[in-house]
Design a protein around this motif. Structure first.
Motif, PDB file in Angstrom:
ATOM      1  N   CYS A  97       0.832  -1.199   0.000  1.00 30.70           N
ATOM      2  CA  CYS A  97       0.000   0.000   0.000  1.00 30.70           C
ATOM      3  C   CYS A  97       0.873   1.258   0.000  1.00 30.70           C
ATOM      4  N   LEU A  98       0.341   2.324  -0.533  1.00 27.26           N
ATOM      5  CA  LEU A  98       0.992   3.630  -0.448  1.00 27.26           C
ATOM      6  C   LEU A  98       0.566   4.273   0.869  1.00 27.26           C
ATOM      7  N   ARG A  99       1.542   4.598   1.715  1.00 22.54           N
ATOM      8  CA  ARG A  99       1.236   5.090   3.058  1.00 22.54           C
ATOM      9  C   ARG A  99       1.193   6.610   3.094  1.00 22.54           C
ATOM     10  N   MET A 100       0.139   7.141   3.688  1.00 24.28           N
ATOM     11  CA  MET A 100      -0.026   8.583   3.900  1.00 24.28           C
ATOM     12  C   MET A 100      -0.131   8.839   5.394  1.00 24.28           C
ATOM     13  N   GLU A 101       0.833   9.562   5.956  1.00 26.62           N
ATOM     14  CA  GLU A 101       0.837   9.809   7.391  1.00 26.62           C
ATOM     15  C   GLU A 101       0.246  11.182   7.693  1.00 26.62           C
ATOM     16  N   PHE A 102      -0.786  11.199   8.531  1.00 28.95           N
ATOM     17  CA  PHE A 102      -1.469  12.430   8.909  1.00 28.95           C
ATOM     18  C   PHE A 102      -0.848  12.953  10.210  1.00 28.95           C
ATOM     19  N   ARG A 103      -0.065  14.019  10.091  1.00 24.80           N
ATOM     20  CA  ARG A 103       0.644  14.574  11.247  1.00 24.80           C
ATOM     21  C   ARG A 103      -0.211  15.639  11.937  1.00 24.80           C
ATOM     22  N   PRO A 104       0.074  15.918  13.211  1.00 25.16           N
ATOM     23  CA  PRO A 104      -0.692  16.954  13.931  1.00 25.16           C
ATOM     24  C   PRO A 104      -0.547  18.328  13.274  1.00 25.16           C
ATOM     25  N   LEU A 105      -1.600  19.110  13.359  1.00 21.29           N
ATOM     26  CA  LEU A 105      -1.565  20.493  12.883  1.00 21.29           C
ATOM     27  C   LEU A 105      -0.952  21.379  13.960  1.00 21.29           C
ATOM     28  N   SER A 106      -0.620  22.604  13.596  1.00 19.14           N
ATOM     29  CA  SER A 106      -0.104  23.539  14.599  1.00 19.14           C
ATOM     30  C   SER A 106      -1.248  24.010  15.495  1.00 19.14           C
ATOM     31  N   THR A 107      -0.918  24.313  16.740  1.00 18.70           N
ATOM     32  CA  THR A 107      -1.932  24.819  17.674  1.00 18.70           C
ATOM     33  C   THR A 107      -2.561  26.095  17.134  1.00 18.70           C
ATOM     34  N   ASN A 142     -18.666  29.969  17.074  1.00 16.34           N
ATOM     35  CA  ASN A 142     -18.929  31.213  17.801  1.00 16.34           C
ATOM     36  C   ASN A 142     -18.475  31.075  19.250  1.00 16.34           C
ATOM     37  N   VAL A 143     -17.141  31.106  19.451  1.00 19.54           N
ATOM     38  CA  VAL A 143     -16.579  30.906  20.785  1.00 19.54           C
ATOM     39  C   VAL A 143     -15.575  32.013  21.086  1.00 19.54           C
ATOM     40  N   ALA A 144     -15.382  32.249  22.367  1.00 19.73           N
ATOM     41  CA  ALA A 144     -14.401  33.247  22.792  1.00 19.73           C
ATOM     42  C   ALA A 144     -12.991  32.770  22.462  1.00 19.73           C
ATOM     43  N   ASP A 145     -12.083  33.721  22.258  1.00 15.70           N
ATOM     44  CA  ASP A 145     -10.709  33.387  21.880  1.00 15.70           C
ATOM     45  C   ASP A 145     -10.047  32.454  22.886  1.00 15.70           C
ATOM     46  N   TYR A 146     -10.265  32.711  24.190  1.00 17.60           N
ATOM     47  CA  TYR A 146      -9.585  31.919  25.207  1.00 17.60           C
ATOM     48  C   TYR A 146     -10.057  30.465  25.172  1.00 17.60           C
ATOM     49  N   ARG A 147     -11.350  30.262  24.859  1.00 16.27           N
ATOM     50  CA  ARG A 147     -11.866  28.891  24.809  1.00 16.27           C
ATOM     51  C   ARG A 147     -11.318  28.157  23.586  1.00 16.27           C
ATOM     52  N   ARG A 207      -8.461  28.801  22.239  1.00 13.88           N
ATOM     53  CA  ARG A 207      -7.057  28.550  22.555  1.00 13.88           C
ATOM     54  C   ARG A 207      -6.908  27.307  23.433  1.00 13.88           C
ATOM     55  N   MET A 208      -7.741  27.195  24.457  1.00 14.32           N
ATOM     56  CA  MET A 208      -7.659  26.049  25.360  1.00 14.32           C
ATOM     57  C   MET A 208      -7.986  24.750  24.628  1.00 14.32           C
ATOM     58  N   ALA A 218      -2.981  27.006  14.012  1.00  7.30           N
ATOM     59  CA  ALA A 218      -3.899  26.717  12.905  1.00  7.30           C
ATOM     60  C   ALA A 218      -5.231  26.179  13.422  1.00  7.30           C
ATOM     61  N   VAL A 219      -5.174  25.295  14.423  1.00  7.87           N
ATOM     62  CA  VAL A 219      -6.398  24.746  15.003  1.00  7.87           C
ATOM     63  C   VAL A 219      -7.193  25.844  15.699  1.00  7.87           C
ATOM     64  N   GLU A 220      -6.489  26.699  16.450  1.00  6.97           N
ATOM     65  CA  GLU A 220      -7.151  27.795  17.153  1.00  6.97           C
ATOM     66  C   GLU A 220      -7.865  28.725  16.159  1.00  6.97           C
ATOM     67  N   LYS A 221      -7.184  29.079  15.072  1.00  8.07           N
ATOM     68  CA  LYS A 221      -7.781  29.960  14.056  1.00  8.07           C
ATOM     69  C   LYS A 221      -9.009  29.321  13.432  1.00  8.07           C
ATOM     70  N   TYR A 222      -8.936  28.008  13.154  1.00  7.31           N
ATOM     71  CA  TYR A 222     -10.086  27.321  12.573  1.00  7.31           C
ATOM     72  C   TYR A 222     -11.288  27.390  13.511  1.00  7.31           C
ATOM     73  N   LEU A 223     -11.061  27.186  14.795  1.00  8.93           N
ATOM     74  CA  LEU A 223     -12.161  27.218  15.766  1.00  8.93           C
ATOM     75  C   LEU A 223     -12.772  28.607  15.863  1.00  8.93           C
ATOM     76  N   ILE A 224     -11.919  29.631  15.856  1.00 13.45           N
ATOM     77  CA  ILE A 224     -12.417  31.012  15.938  1.00 13.45           C
ATOM     78  C   ILE A 224     -13.212  31.366  14.688  1.00 13.45           C
ATOM     79  N   ASP A 225     -12.701  30.933  13.517  1.00 13.06           N
ATOM     80  CA  ASP A 225     -13.353  31.271  12.247  1.00 13.06           C
ATOM     81  C   ASP A 225     -14.663  30.520  12.033  1.00 13.06           C
ATOM     82  N   ASN A 226     -14.774  29.327  12.601  1.00 10.84           N
ATOM     83  CA  ASN A 226     -15.916  28.471  12.279  1.00 10.84           C
ATOM     84  C   ASN A 226     -16.883  28.229  13.439  1.00 10.84           C
TER      85      ASN A 226
END
Length: 328
Positions: free
Chosen positions: A161-171, A183-188, A190-191, A173-181
């Motif tokens: 099989c051809l292996r594709m490894e899914f590595r963790p995203l940066s904190t 309706n939560v406060a920045d601190y939440r 971030r946590m 990038a994840v924080e920005k996605y949550l804020i953009d998508n």
């Protein structure tokens, strides 16, 4: 909607998938490897949609053609999900859902695509049953194995099989996605991003969970008092966590994060690097009491507990062994 532009991160994998779609040259078998919640299934569905897409657009899937709409509704006849009926994916599942049906040509698409979630749940006999199909697939056949434990797959499966490894995203990038998508406060946001450790699916689960803070507080109470617990108290906690078995991995992950903070603080004495910064005093105390070898042993105990639970070891036994490692 399954569009590559909507998938967060994993740019190298997306590029490979898109090139395979544009060149009409997919490999016959893939392994998507990464922890639960990292986006493996979304990527597999998007890749399948792109390969079957009926549009002439350069970037596929289009999300608008008949095939894309069928896949989004779960009714694309040439994209098959091999979901397990019981605790494992048995030989009969593989024979009936893949081996026997792959010989039948696609109904309406260029390919016949099989997606196998939790492929690590295939016992050796089931993997051997699949091996011949992977070795000699029809030209239109594609098999995508999704797994959070690649070591559970036979070397003969992995090598074909051809292996594709899914590595963790940066904190960040994840924080920005949550804020953009969401309706939560920045601190939440971030946590949630910090606790998710680069796992977007986990971060979303945390942000949507009404009782995440309650779980976190329960974990902190356990860790701060584990030294003084007697056996009966420990068994009571195991019973309480057992009532929420669907989320037991979250409890273990939170405990592991706390002990990673202990290890990090012991090595650096830097408060700013901690995930549980508000728990500085307890983390500092634990770091002073434990040597490096013991902290590593505890972190290994968390990994062993998750492996035992995945292997369907008795829940109480798996948890007791984990808690004993904390107390010793």
């Amino acid at each position: 909607m399954f569009l590559f532009s909507e998938i967060m991160g994993h740019e190298d994998i997306k590029e490979h998938m898109q090139m395979a779609i544009r060149g009409d040259m997919p490999f016959h078998a893939y392994i998507f490897h990464g922890e639960v919640g990292c986006g493996k299934e979304t990527m597999a569905k998007t890749f399948a949609a792109g390969l079957q897409c009926m549009s002439d657009e350069f970037d596929r899937p289009c999300g608008k053609c008949a095939s894309c709409k069928q896949l989004m509704s779960g009714n694309q006849p040439d994209v098959v999900f091999v979901n397990r009926e019981l605790s494992s994916i048995g030989v009969d599942d593989i024979r009936e859902k893949i081996n026997d049906s792959i010989a039948i040509k696609p109904f309406s698409s260029p390919y016949k695509i099989y997606i196998v979630p939790e492929a690590e749940r295939m016992p050796e006999a089931a993997q051997n049953a699949l091996l011949k199909t992977i070795e000699e697939p029809p030209e239109y056949g594609i098999i995508i194995l999704l797994t959070s434990n690649i070591d559970a797959l036979l070397p003969t499966i992995q090598s074909r099989c051809l292996r594709m490894e899914f590595r963790p995203l940066s904190t960040a990038a994840v924080e920005k996605y949550l804020i953009d998508n969401y309706n939560v406060a920045d601190y939440r946001a971030r946590m949630s991003a910090l606790f998710a450790q680069g796992n977007l699916g986990k971060a979303i689960r945390y942000i949507e969970s009404e009782d995440f803070e309650e779980k976190k507080d329960k974990v902190l109470k356990i860790l701060k008092n584990v030294h003084t617990m007697d056996v009966s108290e420990m068994l009571d906690i195991i019973k309480e966590i057992g009532e929420d078995k669907d989320n037991v991995k979250d409890y273990i992950d939170l405990m592991a994060l706390w002990y990673r903070d202990v290890l990090l603080f012991k090595a650096t004495k830097n408060l700013n690097h901690l995930t549980f910064q508000s728990e500085y005093s307890a983390i500092s105390s634990e770091a002073n009491q434990r040597d490096y070898e013991k902290i590593e042993e505890i972190l290994l105990a968390f990994d062993k507990a998750k492996l035992r639970l995945r292997a369907n070891v008795n829940f109480e036994v798996a948890m007791e062994l984990m808690f004993l490692a904390l107390k010793q």
